[in-house]
Design a protein around this motif. Sequence first.
Motif, PDB file in Angstrom:
ATOM      1  N   GLU A  83       0.860  -1.179   0.000  1.00 34.34           N
ATOM      2  CA  GLU A  83       0.000   0.000   0.000  1.00 34.34           C
ATOM      3  C   GLU A  83       0.896   1.228   0.000  1.00 34.34           C
ATOM      4  OE1 GLU A  83      -0.896   0.299   4.746  1.00 34.34           O
ATOM      5  OE2 GLU A  83      -2.239  -0.908   3.532  1.00 34.34           O
ATOM      6  N   PRO A  84       0.357   2.365  -0.420  1.00 32.21           N
ATOM      7  CA  PRO A  84       1.185   3.573  -0.475  1.00 32.21           C
ATOM      8  C   PRO A  84       1.678   3.986   0.913  1.00 32.21           C
ATOM      9  CG  PRO A  84      -0.884   3.896  -1.661  1.00 32.21           C
ATOM     10  CD  PRO A  84      -0.993   2.597  -0.938  1.00 32.21           C
ATOM     11  N   ASP A  85       2.894   4.505   0.934  1.00 32.48           N
ATOM     12  CA  ASP A  85       3.486   5.047   2.145  1.00 32.48           C
ATOM     13  C   ASP A  85       4.134   6.365   1.746  1.00 32.48           C
ATOM     14  OD1 ASP A  85       4.341   5.334   4.728  1.00 32.48           O
ATOM     15  OD2 ASP A  85       5.773   3.673   4.685  1.00 32.48           O
ATOM     16  N   SER A  86       4.259   7.290   2.684  1.00 31.05           N
ATOM     17  CA  SER A  86       4.843   8.581   2.311  1.00 31.05           C
ATOM     18  C   SER A  86       5.984   8.946   3.244  1.00 31.05           C
ATOM     19  CB  SER A  86       3.776   9.673   2.329  1.00 31.05           C
ATOM     20  OG  SER A  86       3.260   9.832   3.619  1.00 31.05           O
ATOM     21  N   SER A  87       6.854   9.793   2.717  1.00 34.59           N
ATOM     22  CA  SER A  87       7.996  10.292   3.462  1.00 34.59           C
ATOM     23  C   SER A  87       8.060  11.802   3.260  1.00 34.59           C
ATOM     24  CB  SER A  87       9.281   9.649   2.934  1.00 34.59           C
ATOM     25  OG  SER A  87      10.410  10.258   3.486  1.00 34.59           O
ATOM     26  N   LEU A  88       8.447  12.522   4.274  1.00 30.95           N
ATOM     27  CA  LEU A  88       8.518  13.972   4.148  1.00 30.95           C
ATOM     28  C   LEU A  88       9.685  14.412   3.278  1.00 30.95           C
ATOM     29  CD1 LEU A  88       7.720  15.019   7.821  1.00 30.95           C
ATOM     30  CD2 LEU A  88       6.188  15.026   5.852  1.00 30.95           C
ATOM     31  N   VAL A 106      15.322 -11.251  13.377  1.00 27.40           N
ATOM     32  CA  VAL A 106      15.597 -10.828  12.007  1.00 27.40           C
ATOM     33  C   VAL A 106      14.812  -9.543  11.721  1.00 27.40           C
ATOM     34  CG1 VAL A 106      15.398 -11.496   9.577  1.00 27.40           C
ATOM     35  CG2 VAL A 106      15.936 -13.219  11.296  1.00 27.40           C
ATOM     36  N   PRO A 107      15.498  -8.471  11.260  1.00 28.58           N
ATOM     37  CA  PRO A 107      14.766  -7.240  10.922  1.00 28.58           C
ATOM     38  C   PRO A 107      13.735  -7.504   9.824  1.00 28.58           C
ATOM     39  CG  PRO A 107      17.141  -6.870  10.881  1.00 28.58           C
ATOM     40  CD  PRO A 107      16.914  -8.341  11.034  1.00 28.58           C
ATOM     41  N   VAL A 108      12.590  -6.864   9.939  1.00 26.19           N
ATOM     42  CA  VAL A 108      11.503  -7.022   8.969  1.00 26.19           C
ATOM     43  C   VAL A 108      11.443  -5.774   8.096  1.00 26.19           C
ATOM     44  CG1 VAL A 108       9.008  -7.319   8.718  1.00 26.19           C
ATOM     45  CG2 VAL A 108      10.211  -8.465  10.579  1.00 26.19           C
ATOM     46  N   VAL A 109      11.430  -5.969   6.774  1.00 29.29           N
ATOM     47  CA  VAL A 109      11.312  -4.833   5.859  1.00 29.29           C
ATOM     48  C   VAL A 109       9.880  -4.329   5.934  1.00 29.29           C
ATOM     49  CG1 VAL A 109      11.446  -4.053   3.467  1.00 29.29           C
ATOM     50  CG2 VAL A 109      13.135  -5.661   4.344  1.00 29.29           C
ATOM     51  N   LYS A 110       9.721  -3.087   6.347  1.00 28.90           N
ATOM     52  CA  LYS A 110       8.398  -2.481   6.520  1.00 28.90           C
ATOM     53  C   LYS A 110       7.976  -1.692   5.288  1.00 28.90           C
ATOM     54  CE  LYS A 110       6.008   0.814   9.465  1.00 28.90           C
ATOM     55  NZ  LYS A 110       6.146   1.751  10.572  1.00 28.90           N
ATOM     56  N   ALA A 111       8.940  -0.988   4.638  1.00 34.15           N
ATOM     57  CA  ALA A 111       8.612  -0.159   3.475  1.00 34.15           C
ATOM     58  C   ALA A 111       9.845   0.032   2.604  1.00 34.15           C
ATOM     59  CB  ALA A 111       8.070   1.189   3.923  1.00 34.15           C
ATOM     60  N   TRP A 112       9.607   0.370   1.362  1.00 38.03           N
ATOM     61  CA  TRP A 112      10.660   0.614   0.379  1.00 38.03           C
ATOM     62  C   TRP A 112      10.293   1.857  -0.413  1.00 38.03           C
ATOM     63  CZ3 TRP A 112       9.297  -1.052  -4.894  1.00 38.03           C
ATOM     64  CH2 TRP A 112      10.249  -0.701  -5.846  1.00 38.03           C
ATOM     65  N   PHE A 113      11.262   2.752  -0.587  1.00 38.04           N
ATOM     66  CA  PHE A 113      11.062   3.997  -1.326  1.00 38.04           C
ATOM     67  C   PHE A 113      12.006   4.050  -2.515  1.00 38.04           C
ATOM     68  CE2 PHE A 113       9.337   4.847   2.782  1.00 38.04           C
ATOM     69  CZ  PHE A 113       8.294   5.728   2.572  1.00 38.04           C
ATOM     70  N   PRO A 115      14.198   5.854  -5.355  1.00 40.74           N
ATOM     71  CA  PRO A 115      15.002   7.080  -5.270  1.00 40.74           C
ATOM     72  C   PRO A 115      14.293   8.307  -5.858  1.00 40.74           C
ATOM     73  CG  PRO A 115      16.296   5.285  -6.186  1.00 40.74           C
ATOM     74  CD  PRO A 115      14.891   4.795  -6.080  1.00 40.74           C
ATOM     75  N   GLY A 116      14.371   9.405  -5.130  1.00 39.13           N
ATOM     76  CA  GLY A 116      13.835  10.678  -5.604  1.00 39.13           C
ATOM     77  C   GLY A 116      12.346  10.874  -5.406  1.00 39.13           C
ATOM     78  N   GLU A 117      11.671   9.906  -4.812  1.00 40.56           N
ATOM     79  CA  GLU A 117      10.229  10.021  -4.638  1.00 40.56           C
ATOM     80  C   GLU A 117       9.875  10.088  -3.156  1.00 40.56           C
ATOM     81  OE1 GLU A 117       8.273   6.913  -6.820  1.00 40.56           O
ATOM     82  OE2 GLU A 117       8.942   7.718  -8.737  1.00 40.56           O
ATOM     83  N   SER A 118       8.843  10.880  -2.843  1.00 40.60           N
ATOM     84  CA  SER A 118       8.430  11.018  -1.452  1.00 40.60           C
ATOM     85  C   SER A 118       7.338  10.010  -1.089  1.00 40.60           C
ATOM     86  CB  SER A 118       7.946  12.440  -1.182  1.00 40.60           C
ATOM     87  OG  SER A 118       6.871  12.750  -2.027  1.00 40.60           O
ATOM     88  N   TYR A 119       6.986   9.147  -1.996  1.00 42.70           N
ATOM     89  CA  TYR A 119       6.051   8.077  -1.689  1.00 42.70           C
ATOM     90  C   TYR A 119       6.716   6.739  -1.998  1.00 42.70           C
ATOM     91  CZ  TYR A 119       5.223   7.958  -6.703  1.00 42.70           C
ATOM     92  OH  TYR A 119       5.414   7.859  -8.055  1.00 42.70           O
ATOM     93  N   GLY A 120       6.313   5.740  -1.265  1.00 41.18           N
ATOM     94  CA  GLY A 120       6.900   4.424  -1.443  1.00 41.18           C
ATOM     95  C   GLY A 120       5.846   3.359  -1.261  1.00 41.18           C
ATOM     96  N   ARG A 121       6.313   2.147  -0.995  1.00 44.53           N
ATOM     97  CA  ARG A 121       5.423   1.007  -0.856  1.00 44.53           C
ATOM     98  C   ARG A 121       5.616   0.398   0.530  1.00 44.53           C
ATOM     99  NH1 ARG A 121       1.975   2.456  -3.850  1.00 44.53           N
ATOM    100  NH2 ARG A 121       0.960   0.568  -3.165  1.00 44.53           N
ATOM    101  N   ALA A 122       4.550   0.286   1.294  1.00 42.08           N
ATOM    102  CA  ALA A 122       4.579  -0.347   2.617  1.00 42.08           C
ATOM    103  C   ALA A 122       4.088  -1.773   2.490  1.00 42.08           C
ATOM    104  CB  ALA A 122       3.677   0.435   3.585  1.00 42.08           C
ATOM    105  N   PHE A 123       4.756  -2.680   3.199  1.00 45.47           N
ATOM    106  CA  PHE A 123       4.400  -4.106   3.153  1.00 45.47           C
ATOM    107  C   PHE A 123       3.510  -4.454   4.332  1.00 45.47           C
ATOM    108  CE2 PHE A 123       8.845  -4.317   1.246  1.00 45.47           C
ATOM    109  CZ  PHE A 123       8.390  -4.136  -0.037  1.00 45.47           C
TER     110      PHE A 123
END
Length: 123
Positions: A83-88, A106-113, A115-123
Amino acid sequence: MSTLHKCALVACVALLATVFIPKAMADQWDKATKVTFNTPVEVPGAVLPPGTYLFTVLPDSNGNVVQIWSEDRTKLYATVLSEPDSSLQPSDKPVVIYEESPANPVPVVKAWFYPGESYGRAF
């Protein structure tokens, strides 16, 4: 400052700018992004051993499906609904956000952004 000095200064700045521009490790079409992990990480449906992976967005999914591949795209490790995620503050490099839990070493990947975008994908 003479014209010759100004021209030399502009040429030096241009040369330095081209030398220090970071190489993009991403592809705009499917947002393919190389991500390297030094330790095992968990993504939905898989635990990835240390290594380099390719995160991509399935183009016909409106950005809602992320696939995690081996670096050479020969092995698909996970297909994840997101789902969409945002970063300031957008970053010029890929950003991976982790979620840690005392119950899971084990660290869990929560989101991926991308490069250059203020929105990403949350898992």
